[in-house]
Design an enzyme around this catalytic site. Structure first.
Site, mmCIF file in Angstrom:
data_model
loop_
_atom_site.group_PDB
_atom_site.id
_atom_site.type_symbol
_atom_site.label_atom_id
_atom_site.label_comp_id
_atom_site.label_asym_id
_atom_site.label_seq_id
_atom_site.Cartn_x
_atom_site.Cartn_y
_atom_site.Cartn_z
ATOM 1 N N ASP A 181 0.794 -1.227 0.000
ATOM 2 C CA ASP A 181 0.000 0.000 0.000
ATOM 3 C C ASP A 181 0.831 1.284 0.000
ATOM 4 O OD1 ASP A 181 1.023 -0.339 2.529
ATOM 5 O OD2 ASP A 181 -0.884 -0.395 3.582
ATOM 6 N N HIS A 182 2.090 1.197 0.370
ATOM 7 C CA HIS A 182 2.916 2.410 0.490
ATOM 8 C C HIS A 182 3.605 2.775 -0.821
ATOM 9 C CE1 HIS A 182 2.379 1.859 4.780
ATOM 10 N NE2 HIS A 182 3.116 2.915 5.048
ATOM 11 N N ASP A 229 4.213 -1.372 11.380
ATOM 12 C CA ASP A 229 3.760 -0.039 11.026
ATOM 13 C C ASP A 229 3.141 0.567 12.279
ATOM 14 O OD1 ASP A 229 2.918 1.614 8.275
ATOM 15 O OD2 ASP A 229 1.718 2.045 10.055
ATOM 16 N N ARG A 276 -0.584 12.560 10.341
ATOM 17 C CA ARG A 276 0.741 13.149 10.597
ATOM 18 C C ARG A 276 0.958 14.384 9.735
ATOM 19 N NH1 ARG A 276 3.978 7.460 11.316
ATOM 20 N NH2 ARG A 276 3.306 7.287 13.475
ATOM 21 N N SER A 313 6.831 7.111 12.950
ATOM 22 C CA SER A 313 6.784 5.837 12.238
ATOM 23 C C SER A 313 7.645 4.750 12.883
ATOM 24 C CB SER A 313 7.257 6.098 10.816
ATOM 25 O OG SER A 313 8.080 5.087 10.364
ATOM 26 N N ARG A 359 9.554 2.827 11.146
ATOM 27 C CA ARG A 359 10.564 2.442 10.157
ATOM 28 C C ARG A 359 11.908 2.106 10.807
ATOM 29 N NH1 ARG A 359 9.918 8.356 7.470
ATOM 30 N NH2 ARG A 359 7.806 7.568 7.562
HETATM 31 C C1 MIC Z 1 4.144 6.181 8.260
HETATM 32 O O1 MIC Z 1 2.979 6.477 8.434
HETATM 33 O O2 MIC Z 1 5.087 6.942 8.567
HETATM 34 C C2 MIC Z 1 4.473 4.839 7.712
HETATM 35 C C3 MIC Z 1 5.089 5.052 6.416
HETATM 36 O O3 MIC Z 1 3.313 4.081 7.532
HETATM 37 C C4 MIC Z 1 5.389 4.165 8.720
HETATM 38 C C5 MIC Z 1 6.098 2.999 8.267
HETATM 39 C C6 MIC Z 1 7.253 3.305 7.395
HETATM 40 O O4 MIC Z 1 8.035 4.192 7.665
HETATM 41 O O5 MIC Z 1 7.370 2.608 6.420
HETATM 42 C C7 MIC Z 1 4.782 3.853 10.073
HETATM 43 O O6 MIC Z 1 3.877 4.515 10.469
HETATM 44 O O7 MIC Z 1 5.283 3.003 10.782
HETATM 45 FE FE1 SF4 Z 2 -0.059 4.665 5.149
HETATM 46 FE FE2 SF4 Z 2 1.291 5.308 7.362
HETATM 47 FE FE3 SF4 Z 2 -0.220 7.105 6.082
HETATM 48 FE FE4 SF4 Z 2 -1.384 5.157 7.350
HETATM 49 S S1 SF4 Z 2 -0.134 6.763 8.262
HETATM 50 S S2 SF4 Z 2 -1.901 5.892 5.310
HETATM 51 S S3 SF4 Z 2 0.047 3.478 7.017
HETATM 52 S S4 SF4 Z 2 1.632 6.112 5.315
#
Ligand code: MIC
Ligand code: SF4
Length: 645
Positions: free
Chosen positions: A64-65, A119, A379, A534, A536
């Site tokens: 999905d990313h 995640d 975010r 995140s 990550r």
């Molecule tokens: C995000 O919302 O920052 C992400 C991308 O979903 C991350 C995961 C990532 O960095 O791949 C998360 O929330 O953990």
């Molecule tokens: Fe995707 Fe992370 Fe955004 Fe949710 S917060 S939509 S998991 S990138």
């Protein structure tokens, strides 16, 4: 003992420890989820364990990313993930099926169960009474291997909801109120559990909006009880048999209680650049808006989108506003289409994006220079949208729709519309054909690896004496988006450590990677809540690759702390907060590690300032200590990982 929901679920999964807040526990994990941006790494680590199949009740791999395919990288990763899932017993949710958290809530969440996801928004399934926790990929790999998840028994904050939401006020406003009260640091080491008479009025997707964005509190997770609302939702998803009741005992207690009266709550908005910079919408009303985005795992359910569709019906978005809509899942997309909402969106001039993370992670739809973007997301960290100087606000879908129609920040109640009420469907449109079941055990499946899957370097054991320069000195609330940005340019490099490392601290100081490499590594110094946001792993892995061996801060965010340890970076906190002001960028630090044990402070020498500074290694268990001494989990996994080319 009378228990709340959190304690009941933990007790039912407890492998070791006791329910005493703050003490180390290990819990059994029923389900795991991964998404593509963190999944490739998690699966490489699982592969390194050498097991033939996952040992969970259910593991799901979502894509999905990384959906913008402007080169071979993302498509290669998708293929790798699909073949891996087939071989190792993981279900695979194909690109197009939706955002992991929304799909998991709809199709797999299980009241009273445990879910560990790579995640940070995994707590979304807490909306269905599940204990759903975000963690780094390595922890997911271990859980897939059948090992329990280690954490400290959280404190439980009870959030008592009374009253009923008024028209054009919705679940997003509840979580924004919690963020206003508790801030992005307020949830560390805590679970937020919702209770009280107001809960009964909230649908499961509304509850999931709240538990999803509870991640922004830094909380371990958030959870709602599993009650008759949950039962009806699961039945409408054709999963009535999954339901069981999980409610707090009548005399259960909480470590702390917050109370929110829904009758008096009004539309709220998080202003740039933090989800806790919350104001009333009317306080910032009139601010010109360039872009509106509705979607993300926070607010892209059927009810969210149908509410917006009704607000847009027959109108066109204001001049100068670009409106993007990304439905949370294929189920949402199909149902909104079937029920006419899509036509309202298109008629209003919306740009229909695919069911994926999209603009939330900077995958397209970046705002214009200094543009104000109002988003239904979770975010608004600096630079995350892809435009460094954009001003991103977070608000409910209703507020977003109002902004799109007027071209300025607008309280949706001021549009003079009749109240809108969208009922949850009695029966959702269920079609799981985009979720592939794994190949039967024992089937020969070839793992497909493209050139983007680079081999991981071996970790080195920690030296007896850690010495190096302070490479960067930062303030409070540094996010993993500061440390390791995402977005259309950088995310495709998630399986390629040497390449992605060149972007460490890109938003803050572009010289960081070259300086770190030239000085042979060193330390990062920062204030409170370092590494929020995140999950990550790359925010630990990439600095480690550049040679960083220690991070010295006032406090850490939970998932990032675990990731640092997993990758052999020593996490240290100042014992005396005033020392933070004394250590400067460029200072030479030295730390003797021969006395490194659990719970004992060490003396760090700042050679440049001629100071001795007392620091506390943030290691909670013997496993943490061992990982640090061995140079992180990569050293034990590296032998196998070296074979990956
Ligand atoms: C995000 O919302 O920052 C992400 C991308 O979903 C991350 C995961 C990532 O960095 O791949 C998360 O929330 O953990
Ligand atoms: Fe995707 Fe992370 Fe955004 Fe949710 S917060 S939509 S998991 S990138």
């Amino acid at each position: 003992m009378a228990m709340n929901v959190t304690q009941k679920i933990i007790a039912a999964h407890l492998v070791s420890g006791t329910l005493k807040a703050g003490s180390p526990i290990a819990i059994r994990i029923d389900q795991t989820l991964t998404q593509d941006a963190t999944g490739t790494m998690a699966y490489l680590q699982f592969e390194a364990l050498g097991l033939p199949r996952v040992r969970t009740e259910l593991s799901v791999s979502y894509v999905d990313h990384n959906m913008l395919q402007s080169g071979f990288e993302n498509a290669d990763d998708h293929r790798f993930l699909q073949s891996f899932a087939a071989k190792y017993g993981v279900h695979f949710s194909r690109p197009g099926n939706g955002i992991c958290h929304q799909v998991h809530l709809e199709r797999f969440s299980k009241p009273g169960g445990t879910l560990l996801g790579s995640d940070s928004h995994t707590p979304t399934s807490g909306g269905a009474g599940m204990l759903a926790i975000g963690a780094g990929g390595l922890d997911i790999a271990l859980a897939m291997g059948g090992l329990p998840f280690n954490l400290n028994m959280p404190e439980v904050v009870g959030v008592k909801l009374t009253g009923k939401l008024q028209p054009f006020v919705s679940a997003k406003d509840i979580i924004l109120e919690v963020l206003r009260l508790k801030t992005v640091k307020g949830g560390v080491g805590k679970v937020f559990e919702y209770f009280g008479p107001g809960v009964a009025h909230l649908s499961v997707p509304a509850r999931a909006t709240i538990t999803n964005m509870g991640a922004e509190l830094g909380a371990t997770t958030s959870v709602f009880p599993s009650d008759s609302v949950t039962r009806d939702y699961l039945a409408a998803q054709g999963r009535g048999a999954t339901w069981s009741e999980w409610v707090a005992d009548a005399d259960a207690s909480y470590d702390e209680v917050l109370e929110i009266n829904l009758d008096t709550l009004e539309p709220l908005i998080a202003c740039p650049h933090s989800p806790d910079n919350v104001k009333k919408v009317r306080e910032v009303a009139g601010t010109k808006v360039a872009q509106v985005a509705i979607g993300s795992c926070t607010n892209s359910s059927y009810t969210d989108l149908m509410t917006v569709a009704q607000m847009l019906k027959g109108k066109v978005v204001a001049d100068g506003v670009s409106l993007g809509v990304s439905p949370g899942s294929r189920q949402v997309m199909e149902m909104v289409t079937k029920d006419g909402g899509l036509l309202d969106f298109i008629g209003a001039g919306s740009r229909i994006l695919e069911s994926a993370c999209g603009p939330c992670i900077g995958m397209g739809f970046a705002p214009p220079t200094q543009g104000v973007s109002v988003r239904s997301f979770n975010r608004n960290f600096y630079g995350r949208s892809g435009t460094k100087n954009a001003e991103v606000y977070l608000a409910s879908p209703e507020t977003c729709a109002a902004c799109a129609l007027t071209g300025e920040i607008t309280d949706p109640r001021d549009l003079g519309l009749a109240p809108i009420h969208v009922d949850l469907p009695g029966q959702f449109l269920v079609d799981d054909r985009m979720v592939l079941a794994p190949a039967p055990e024992g089937t020969e499946v070839e793992i497909i690896r493209g050139p983007n899957i680079a081999k991981l370097p071996a970790g080195k054991a920690a030296p007896a004496h850690l010495a190096g320069e302070v490479l960067i000195r930062l303030e409070d609330d540094i996010t993993t988006d500061h440390i390791m940005p995402a977005g259309a340019k950088v995310l495709p490099l998630r399986s390629n450590l040497p390449a992605i490392s060149e972007f460490v601290f890109h938003m803050v100081d572009e010289t960081f990677p070259s300086r770190a490499k030239a000085s042979g590594g060193g330390f990062i110094v920062a204030g409170r809540n370092y590494g929020q946001g995140s999950s990550r792993e790359h925010a630990a892995l990439a600095p480690r690759y550049l040679g960083v061996r220690g991070v010295l801060v006032l406090s850490f965010a939970r998932i990032h702390l675990a990731n640092l340890i997993n990758f052999g970076i020593l996490p240290l906190t100042f014992v005396h907060a005033e020392d933070y002001a004394k250590v400067q960028a460029g200072d030479q630090l030295g730390l003797d590690l021969s006395g490194l044990t659990l719970g004992k402070p060490l003396m760090l020498r700042d050679e440049t300032q001629g100071l001795d500074i007392e620091v506390m290694p943030q290691l909670a268990s013997a496993r943490d200590l061992e990982l640090i001494l061995k140079g992180g989990a990569l050293s034990w996994a590296s032998e196998q990982l070296e074979q990956v080319s």
